[in-house]
Design a protein around this motif. Structure first.
Motif, mmCIF file in Angstrom:
data_model
loop_
_atom_site.group_PDB
_atom_site.id
_atom_site.type_symbol
_atom_site.label_atom_id
_atom_site.label_comp_id
_atom_site.label_asym_id
_atom_site.label_seq_id
_atom_site.Cartn_x
_atom_site.Cartn_y
_atom_site.Cartn_z
ATOM 1 N N LEU A 192 -1.051 -2.815 -12.496
ATOM 2 C CA LEU A 192 -0.678 -1.504 -11.845
ATOM 3 C C LEU A 192 -1.325 -0.325 -12.471
ATOM 4 C CD1 LEU A 192 0.879 -0.061 -9.407
ATOM 5 C CD2 LEU A 192 2.685 0.103 -11.087
ATOM 6 N N LEU A 193 -1.528 -0.212 -13.700
ATOM 7 C CA LEU A 193 -1.832 0.971 -14.414
ATOM 8 C C LEU A 193 -3.251 1.501 -14.011
ATOM 9 C CD1 LEU A 193 -1.437 3.061 -16.596
ATOM 10 C CD2 LEU A 193 -2.458 1.330 -18.207
ATOM 11 N N PRO A 194 -4.302 0.642 -14.121
ATOM 12 C CA PRO A 194 -5.750 1.160 -13.264
ATOM 13 C C PRO A 194 -5.662 1.764 -12.115
ATOM 14 C CG PRO A 194 -5.578 -1.120 -13.477
ATOM 15 C CD PRO A 194 -4.319 -0.739 -14.240
ATOM 16 N N LYS A 195 -4.726 1.122 -11.013
ATOM 17 C CA LYS A 195 -4.569 1.666 -9.835
ATOM 18 C C LYS A 195 -4.103 3.165 -9.888
ATOM 19 C CE LYS A 195 -4.194 -3.062 -7.532
ATOM 20 N NZ LYS A 195 -4.462 -3.783 -8.903
ATOM 21 N N LEU A 196 -2.937 3.274 -10.803
ATOM 22 C CA LEU A 196 -2.549 4.640 -10.782
ATOM 23 C C LEU A 196 -3.457 5.628 -11.204
ATOM 24 C CD1 LEU A 196 1.236 3.545 -11.806
ATOM 25 C CD2 LEU A 196 0.302 3.961 -9.783
ATOM 26 N N ILE A 197 -3.959 5.145 -12.441
ATOM 27 C CA ILE A 197 -5.087 6.043 -12.941
ATOM 28 C C ILE A 197 -6.267 6.443 -11.970
ATOM 29 C CG2 ILE A 197 -6.882 6.285 -14.552
ATOM 30 C CD1 ILE A 197 -5.411 4.254 -16.375
ATOM 31 N N VAL A 198 -6.551 5.507 -10.989
ATOM 32 C CA VAL A 198 -7.409 6.043 -10.096
ATOM 33 C C VAL A 198 -6.837 6.909 -9.027
ATOM 34 C CG1 VAL A 198 -8.664 5.052 -7.982
ATOM 35 C CG2 VAL A 198 -8.748 3.887 -10.025
ATOM 36 N N ILE A 199 -5.723 6.731 -8.502
ATOM 37 C CA ILE A 199 -5.140 7.764 -7.619
ATOM 38 C C ILE A 199 -4.911 9.132 -8.302
ATOM 39 C CG2 ILE A 199 -2.971 8.122 -6.180
ATOM 40 C CD1 ILE A 199 -2.614 5.140 -6.180
ATOM 41 N N THR A 200 -4.384 8.995 -9.457
ATOM 42 C CA THR A 200 -4.336 10.118 -10.390
ATOM 43 C C THR A 200 -5.691 11.038 -10.493
ATOM 44 O OG1 THR A 200 -2.585 9.242 -11.531
ATOM 45 C CG2 THR A 200 -3.343 11.199 -12.260
ATOM 46 N N TRP A 238 -9.186 -1.829 -3.888
ATOM 47 C CA TRP A 238 -10.638 -2.740 -4.054
ATOM 48 C C TRP A 238 -10.961 -3.320 -5.399
ATOM 49 C CZ3 TRP A 238 -13.865 1.617 -1.068
ATOM 50 C CH2 TRP A 238 -13.470 1.483 0.210
ATOM 51 N N LEU A 239 -10.154 -2.926 -6.317
ATOM 52 C CA LEU A 239 -10.358 -3.425 -7.857
ATOM 53 C C LEU A 239 -9.939 -4.831 -7.735
ATOM 54 C CD1 LEU A 239 -9.137 -0.489 -9.672
ATOM 55 C CD2 LEU A 239 -11.521 -0.818 -9.205
ATOM 56 N N GLY A 240 -9.022 -5.187 -6.913
ATOM 57 C CA GLY A 240 -8.493 -6.515 -7.014
ATOM 58 C C GLY A 240 -7.073 -6.408 -6.612
ATOM 59 N N THR A 267 0.813 -1.085 0.069
ATOM 60 C CA THR A 267 0.028 0.104 0.061
ATOM 61 C C THR A 267 0.859 1.287 -0.009
ATOM 62 O OG1 THR A 267 -1.726 -1.163 0.971
ATOM 63 C CG2 THR A 267 -1.554 1.170 1.187
ATOM 64 N N VAL A 268 1.794 1.211 0.716
ATOM 65 C CA VAL A 268 2.868 2.420 0.750
ATOM 66 C C VAL A 268 3.617 2.578 -0.632
ATOM 67 C CG1 VAL A 268 4.831 3.240 1.733
ATOM 68 C CG2 VAL A 268 3.309 2.171 3.340
ATOM 69 N N LEU A 269 3.902 1.450 -1.131
ATOM 70 C CA LEU A 269 4.509 1.607 -2.684
ATOM 71 C C LEU A 269 3.587 2.351 -3.513
ATOM 72 C CD1 LEU A 269 6.854 -1.607 -2.762
ATOM 73 C CD2 LEU A 269 7.340 0.793 -2.432
ATOM 74 N N LEU A 270 2.566 1.942 -3.398
ATOM 75 C CA LEU A 270 1.268 2.207 -4.304
ATOM 76 C C LEU A 270 1.280 3.779 -4.185
ATOM 77 C CD1 LEU A 270 -0.677 1.437 -6.637
ATOM 78 C CD2 LEU A 270 -2.260 0.809 -4.659
ATOM 79 N N VAL A 271 0.803 4.175 -2.940
ATOM 80 C CA VAL A 271 0.643 5.521 -2.533
ATOM 81 C C VAL A 271 1.784 6.355 -3.170
ATOM 82 C CG1 VAL A 271 0.505 7.221 -0.748
ATOM 83 C CG2 VAL A 271 -0.757 4.973 -0.466
ATOM 84 N N LEU A 272 2.810 5.929 -2.889
ATOM 85 C CA LEU A 272 3.949 6.927 -3.560
ATOM 86 C C LEU A 272 3.988 6.829 -4.955
ATOM 87 C CD1 LEU A 272 7.085 5.918 -0.808
ATOM 88 C CD2 LEU A 272 5.519 7.494 -0.945
ATOM 89 N N GLU A 273 3.781 5.757 -5.745
ATOM 90 C CA GLU A 273 3.828 5.755 -6.947
ATOM 91 C C GLU A 273 2.681 6.393 -7.718
ATOM 92 O OE1 GLU A 273 5.927 1.322 -7.566
ATOM 93 O OE2 GLU A 273 3.698 1.800 -7.875
ATOM 94 N N GLY A 274 1.507 6.492 -7.074
ATOM 95 C CA GLY A 274 0.272 7.160 -7.373
ATOM 96 C C GLY A 274 0.422 8.702 -7.195
ATOM 97 N N LEU A 275 1.141 8.994 -6.050
ATOM 98 C CA LEU A 275 1.161 10.294 -5.700
ATOM 99 C C LEU A 275 2.161 10.878 -6.678
ATOM 100 C CD1 LEU A 275 0.639 12.984 -3.976
ATOM 101 C CD2 LEU A 275 2.301 12.024 -2.096
#
Length: 246
Positions: free
Chosen positions: A115-123, A192-194, A56-64
């Motif tokens: 990973l791409l859809p998750k980054l798009i959601v955060i963006t 939550w997407l998976g 989760t931390v890595l996803l937050v940093l990448e998305g931010l």
């Protein structure tokens, strides 16, 4: 310091009231656990959820990071090429009126479970404060200094790099603070997407098992992450925009 002390005391009072009401009203733990039960689950359940923290931390940093880059690029583009603003800016506003939870399943259909859809959601969640704040900063620079630079023969690029960009830094950091706190929420929604690991998955599993104390544990970690990101951004602001604090 007094500000944070007052807040800490206020939170202690709220938690005590919460604890007392749960005990007095005999509320079931699967409906609303007491703070003491949440604290116990926070520490005793750490081996069960510790593997979900780092993803989760890595996803937050990448998305931010992606959100900040996209937000800055959009703000600079709209500022330097004002003719495109009537066409692009309304689309940016519209993007904030579409519920992300509705768009998220479509992103999975279009881009899969990677990973791409998750980054798009955060963006989608985070870029707008950065863009709006930075645009406001560009428009709020000292007009007398702008006129002086024009009279001195400065080019458009020189005015931007020497005046508009440095002068907009306080506005940019205001947007970053908002985006930073939103990024954790965006990461949880994207999980939550998976996903195989992450607090979002841990929260869903806990909900389905009626382990409400674990749901609150996930919420506590979300708050911790958001506070840490906010603190780091504020520290960077003090280091970068020293003239503002002086």
């Amino acid at each position: 310091m007094k500000y944070y002390l007052k807040f800490a005391l206020f939170m202690v009072v709220l938690l005590v009231i919460w604890e007392v009401l749960v005990k007095v009203l005999n509320v079931d733990s699967y409906t609303l656990p007491a703070p003491s039960a949440i604290v116990q689950a926070f520490f005793t359940g750490y081996p069960d959820y510790k593997s979900d923290l780092v993803p989760t931390v890595l996803l937050v940093l990448e998305g931010l990071f992606m959100s900040v880059v996209f937000g800055i690029v959009m703000a600079v583009t709209l500022h330097l090429i004002p003719t495109v603003e009537p066409y692009i800016y309304p689309l940016l506003i519209m993007s904030q009126n579409v519920p992300v939870i509705v768009v998220a399943p479509l992103l999975v259909i279009w881009f899969g479970f990677g990973l791409l859809p998750k980054l798009i959601v955060i963006t989608l969640v985070c870029f707008f404060p950065v863009t709006v704040s930075l645009l406001e900063g560009f428009k709020s620079v000292d007009q007398d200094l702008r006129k002086y630079m024009l009279i001195s023969g400065a080019t458009r690029l020189q005015i931007f790099t020497k005046l508009e960009w440095p002068g907009s830094m306080p506005f940019l950091f205001n947007g970053l603070k908002i985006a930073g706190t939103y990024s954790v929420m965006g990461a949880i929604i994207s999980e939550w997407l998976g996903t195989d690991k992450g607090l979002g998955k841990f929260m869903i599993i806990s909900q389905r098992a009626f382990q409400v104390d674990n749901v609150f544990v996930a919420i506590v970690w979300i708050i911790i992450f958001a506070l840490v990101i906010f603190g780091v951004i504020r520290l960077l602001e003090k280091m970068t925009v020293r003239w503002k604090h002086d």
